[in-house]
Write a protein that holds these residues in place. Structure first.
Motif, PDB file in Angstrom:
ATOM      1  N   LEU A  29       1.830  41.292 -15.075  1.00 39.94           N
ATOM      2  CA  LEU A  29       1.391  39.431 -15.404  1.00 39.94           C
ATOM      3  C   LEU A  29       1.760  39.100 -17.353  1.00 39.94           C
ATOM      4  O   LEU A  29       2.444  38.550 -17.651  1.00 39.94           O
ATOM      5  N   CYS A  30       1.561  40.378 -17.522  1.00 38.29           N
ATOM      6  CA  CYS A  30       1.673  40.335 -19.389  1.00 38.29           C
ATOM      7  C   CYS A  30       3.460  39.914 -19.754  1.00 38.29           C
ATOM      8  O   CYS A  30       3.486  39.516 -20.305  1.00 38.29           O
ATOM      9  N   VAL A  32       5.495  39.134 -16.817  1.00 38.87           N
ATOM     10  CA  VAL A  32       6.298  38.144 -16.561  1.00 38.87           C
ATOM     11  C   VAL A  32       5.711  36.683 -17.643  1.00 38.87           C
ATOM     12  O   VAL A  32       6.798  36.012 -17.531  1.00 38.87           O
ATOM     13  N   THR A  33       4.816  36.716 -17.890  1.00 37.85           N
ATOM     14  CA  THR A  33       4.154  35.446 -18.309  1.00 37.85           C
ATOM     15  C   THR A  33       5.184  34.497 -19.701  1.00 37.85           C
ATOM     16  O   THR A  33       5.550  33.531 -19.706  1.00 37.85           O
ATOM     17  N   PRO A  34       5.939  36.058 -20.635  1.00 35.96           N
ATOM     18  CA  PRO A  34       6.860  35.000 -21.803  1.00 35.96           C
ATOM     19  C   PRO A  34       8.164  34.701 -20.979  1.00 35.96           C
ATOM     20  O   PRO A  34       8.350  33.474 -21.404  1.00 35.96           O
ATOM     21  N   LEU A  36       8.044  33.417 -18.251  1.00 32.69           N
ATOM     22  CA  LEU A  36       7.808  31.816 -17.200  1.00 32.69           C
ATOM     23  C   LEU A  36       7.456  30.931 -18.434  1.00 32.69           C
ATOM     24  O   LEU A  36       7.911  29.445 -18.035  1.00 32.69           O
ATOM     25  N   THR A  37       7.096  31.355 -19.345  1.00 28.88           N
ATOM     26  CA  THR A  37       6.782  30.973 -20.550  1.00 28.88           C
ATOM     27  C   THR A  37       7.988  29.976 -21.163  1.00 28.88           C
ATOM     28  O   THR A  37       8.195  28.810 -22.078  1.00 28.88           O
ATOM     29  N   TRP A  40       9.469  26.857 -19.185  1.00 23.09           N
ATOM     30  CA  TRP A  40       8.602  25.784 -19.437  1.00 23.09           C
ATOM     31  C   TRP A  40       8.390  25.087 -20.620  1.00 23.09           C
ATOM     32  O   TRP A  40       8.978  24.349 -20.461  1.00 23.09           O
ATOM     33  N   PRO A 403       2.109  31.756 -25.589  1.00 22.88           N
ATOM     34  CA  PRO A 403       0.720  32.566 -24.629  1.00 22.88           C
ATOM     35  C   PRO A 403      -0.200  33.092 -26.606  1.00 22.88           C
ATOM     36  O   PRO A 403      -0.829  32.960 -25.812  1.00 22.88           O
TER      37      PRO A 403
END
Length: 560
Positions: A29-30, A32-34, A36-37, A40, A403
């Motif tokens: 998740l850490c 993948v988060t960037p 997805l960010t 956005w 994040p």
């Protein structure tokens, strides 16, 4: 009946391995988060500035990026494949030395090579001065070489630095090809060139594709060499859009376009070798090198040493000479440079520890999971955790901003709720953001090395440990970690050196008044004070020699 099913599902998804699975999920998740960010952030930006970008920025940057990738791809393919075939198929003086010396350009980051050659090939530099003295000219106005700054110069320098990626994978493929296949080609009437083009080269296509894709990813990640040489690429555009124009959303939109190019490169590489399947059921006899003598041997020596001289020896000698001059004139190394070196070593050690520990968690979660459904999920987490290596440093830095700021805001809110003063920008104001970026970007090195190490350990050892009542954690601590020491050491060494060399992410995420050797060199080159930056550049090159020596030793073993 429903209670029995519930208990069965609980035994599958919650057992002694659950902690490792949760850790693997958190790490994935850490990573993948960037990504997805980034999407956005790009959607939040206004499209009004795209008229300016499309008219003045994107066409030039996109064209330069595509041409740079094409040029570097062709050059590294020719250099890497040719060098691999030369040292595998032929025997000549210095051939054994060449087999590992061809890896030496890996020790020199691309921005350091550009930094060195800008001074070496300067109109009043040593090389052009020597040529004018030999030809009898007295002024640069009378004779000067073509300017290195520009797209051709960038292609030339990046190609001679990044070709070892192709050489490394292709040489292993050539060395493991059966001599009987090449002999069959000779029997069917093929010449030596025909055997190479119609037998050896098609068999090596998967290895060449892997090496070229890695070289192109490094080319896309480059910012220092492109900026030093005056080439406006998408990577440089991301940096200038954010830093110069303070347009984070616009930088995110350009970064998203870069990410699309990265995905296209990876898909192209996968498509190019998806139907490549080779099998050999007979005992293989390795290729016997053909002895070369006389003029042929001299030509082979020249062709073999030319990439090493251009990609490593010339810039390394220049940096050594400039360092000696600077130390003689300045009387020592400045305290600021020493502090930059200490910062580099400290943050590289912390990042290496984090990356190796996370790699152990991810690989062991996939290895120790025994049930079918959780196993497939943890394997997916292991694959997802490695995608950060495909993200250029500038793209990753842009994607991490939101994040990290959210976490800083959450920490400040919790501190105020507990009645304490706000700690301020706890992540962004320290080197923690840099460590996060390094961990995401270089996780693939740790996971890949540890997976290879675990693959060499027989599953029977783990089964025996579990039958004797040991937990997954105990099995890892008492059985696998002692056997994984070589793999852990090699992965840690590679991660340590890569964090020392990383420039784009460090430029964008470093705290205020925090310099590393890479950013010190970048600043000195931007000011044109090459003597000051030579000391930092030489330190980075010497550190980069460590993994090259490890790779060279493994090459010699594989050759034997």
């Amino acid at each position: 009946m429903q209670e029995a099913k519930r208990l069965q599902l609980r035994r599958i998804f919650w057992n002694s391995d659950t902690g490792w699975r949760l850790g693997a999920i958190f790490i994935a998740l850490c990573v993948v988060t960037p990504i997805l960010t980034l999407g956005w952030l790009a959607s939040q930006g206004s499209l009004s500035h795209w008229a300016h970008l499309l008219n003045f920025v994107i066409p030039t940057a996109f064209a330069n990026t595509v041409l740079l990738l094409l040029g570097v791809g062709v050059l590294v393919t020719c250099l890497g494949t040719g060098a691999a075939w030369l040292v595998t198929a032929f025997s000549f003086p210095t051939q054994r030395i060449l087999s590992w010396a061809l890896l030496l350009p890996l020790a020199v980051p691309t921005y350091i090579v550009a930094f060195a050659y800008l001074d070496i090939l300067h109109p009043i530099g040593p090389l052009q001065g020597l040529i004018r003295d030999i030809l009898g000219y007295s002024s640069p106005r009378e004779f000067r070489l073509p300017d290195l700054r520009g797209l051709p110069g960038a292609i030339f320098l990046l190609g001679f630095v990044l070709y070892p990626y192709v050489y490394l994978s292709t040489r292993v493929m050539f060395a493991t090809q059966a001599a009987s296949l090449l002999e069959a080609g000779r029997i069917l009437g093929l010449s030596g060139r025909g055997v190479f083009l119609k037998v050896a080269l098609p068999l090596a296509r998967p290895a060449i594709a892997v090496g070229v894709s890695l070289a192109l990813l490094e080319t896309l990640n480059d910012i220092g060499a492109s900026e030093f040489l005056g080439v406006q690429t998408l990577t440089v555009s991301v940096y200038t859009t954010w830093v110069t124009r303070s347009d984070l959303a616009g930088a995110a939109q350009i970064a998203l376009a870069m990410l699309a190019i990265v995905v296209a490169l990876i898909l192209l590489e996968r498509h190019g070798r998806k139907r490549q399947r080779y099998a050999n059921t007979q005992r293989m006899r390795p290729i016997q090198p053909k002895p070369l003598k006389g003029t042929a041997a001299l030509i082979a020596i020249g062709l073999g040493w030319a990439p090493i001289i251009i990609g490593f020896i010339a810039p390394a000698l220049y940096l050594l000479n400039q360092t000696i001059k600077h130390l003689h004139i300045a009387g020592g190394v400045s305290s600021q440079l020493i502090q930059s070196g200490l910062n580099t070593i400290g943050i590289a050690l912390v990042a290496t520890l984090v990356v190796v520990v996370c790699g152990i968690v991810v690989t062991w979660a996939a290895r120790s999971t025994r049930s079918a459904s959780p196993y497939a999920f943890t394997k997916l987490c292991a694959r997802v955790s490695t995608v950060g290596y495909a993200l250029p440093g500038t793209v990753l830095a842009i994607a991490l901003l939101t994040p990290i700021n959210l976490v800083d805001d959450a920490i400040a809110w919790v501190a105020q709720w507990l009645g304490n003063t706000s700690p301020g920008l706890w992540l962004m104001g320290s080197s923690t953001a840099l460590v996060c970026a390094y961990a995401i970007r270089f996780m693939a090195i740790s996971v890949g090395g540890l997976e290879s190490g675990l693959a060499r350990i027989p599953p029977s050892l783990e089964q025996a440990s579990r039958l004797l009542g040991e937990t997954a954690t105990g099995t890892l601590r008492r059985v696998h970690l002692p056997l994984l020491r070589p793999a852990i050491g090699a992965a840690a060494l590679l991660v340590f050196v890569d964090t020392m060399k990383e420039l784009p992410a460090t430029l964008l995420l470093r705290p205020v008044n925090f310099e590393t050797l890479a950013t010190w060199l970048y600043a000195e080159a931007a000011r044109g004070t090459y003597e000051e930056g030579a000391v930092a550049a030489l330190a980075i090159v010497l550190a980069g020699l460590l993994p090259v020596i490890v790779l060279a030793r493994s090459q010699l073993k594989s050759g034997h």
